[in-house]
Design a protein around this motif. Sequence first.
Motif: not given
Lengths: 303, 251
Positions: A149-168
């Motif tokens: 989506m953001f054309d990054l070298s890696s999607g392992a980001t703070l954003l990913a962590a935030i999404v996972v945490l918010s679901i948890m």
Amino acid sequence: MKNHSTGKNRSTRKELIEKGINGIFFLCGLVSVGFVLAISIHLVISGLPAIREIGLVDFLFGAKWLPTATTTEPAFGILPFIMTSIYGTAGAVILGVPLGILTAIFIAKVAPPAMASVMHTAVELLAGIPSVVYGLVGMIVLVPGIQRMFDLSSGATLLAAIVVLSIMILPLIINVSETALRAVPREYEEASLALGATELETFFKVSLPAARSGVAAAVVLGVGRAIGEAMAIIMVSGNVANMPSLLGSVRFMTTAIASEMSYAAAGSLQHQALFSIGLVLFLFIMMINVSLNVFVKGRREND
Amino acid sequence: MDSIMDIRNLNLWYGDHKVLHDISVSLPKNQITALIGPSGCGKSTFLKTLNRMNDLVEGVKITGDVLYNGEDIYDPKLDVTWLRKHIGMVFQKPNPFPMSIYDNIAYGPRVHGITSKVKLDAIVEKSLKDAAIWTEVKDRLNKPALGLSGGQQQRICIARALAVEPDILLMDESTSALDPISTSKIEELALELKKKYTVIMVTHNMQQAVRISDYCAFFLLGDLIEFNKTEDMFSMPKDKRTEDYITGRSG
């Protein structure tokens, strides 16, 4: 005469049993108190030396974490971890709390009973999913998605962590808010409807304010859960000690401890500093619990 | 007699259970009408059909007409919030919101779109005065309403209902949870209110019906047995069952 003395014996025997059982209960209670004390004392004892050696200000506000640097001076600043934990938790709260509260209103007030019961069960299942599974799904689905989506070298980001945490934290927020909303007396809602308010107006202007201390407790519990989580976010956040940015790889306080403890040499300053991070995290969670108690106490006084 | 509500052939079921049987009555304007009868006779249910609070009950079914100023309130096109703004309700148990006294009274006007502080202040003061509680609370408008006594809370609820300027005030045994002094205050208040409003009240207390109502409707097992001027009903009831109830032989 004989009967009388038998009666007396029985009562002393009963008393002894009572006392014995009370003693067992007391010991059981002591076990958990003991563990809390032991862990707190251990954390303080093992966390303080590194802070003393590094210096409190350098430790808390240093922006560089290079514990094993050989060419340059090693640095032990945990500001990136603290900020990442705060950003990550705040992000999870910003995403998760509105979603959770609206879901709770839907389940407690709007949904027909059959649908409410299905959703309630689904939320309970969500709460039962182990955090490593959240991490796994996040790693397989979310991380590549963010990368594309953001054309990054890696999607392992703070954003990913935030999404996972918010679901948890969702199930926690939904369940606690739902309980608080269900506890709002029906009379309040009837009074509002009888004044010509719509159902929605009633839920937002009467039910939710009446349940506010319970909802606040739900938010605080969610914050506690989010800030203490390690396993799920270690798998999706990239685990690099950067100052936090939404699309950068980051390392949380929890994940710093979990990932470095295995290779830090026992007794080294790095090893000790990890305990100090634990101490800081412990203090954060203590503060959250204290504020939770304030909310719960406030709720009792309101009633 | 000028009527404000006309009920024609009203039947009501909760599921399969028929609660009201073919009720037809016209309720007079600017009068106090008391609905009396033994527990479970349907008088509260009848009251709640008048502002459609029965809509909230699962499995309720209603036939017949309920006309408010000639308008059918069960018309599917009718806006029920409009209806409830015009037909206010005070409940059995005082139920002020867990908010300040001011916010309780201002709740209705705010819901209906009034935001001006000046207007709200005026409405709050007028409503509290009309409910005869202004002098008791004027210095503590920002204190929680739940800190007041039961009788005061009930007058706050009356003020809250008056704040949206209804035509009709429905009172569902609104004094049954109160002490005698608070009860007599609410009764005096009701007598004062009928100058501006129509009051329809359910009561278990026949002395209360005699003391303050102008008209009286006697319900028994879901039937409207008798409707008449209160003095006539209590001096010479037309129906044997009414006589048995008001003289204490049944109920």
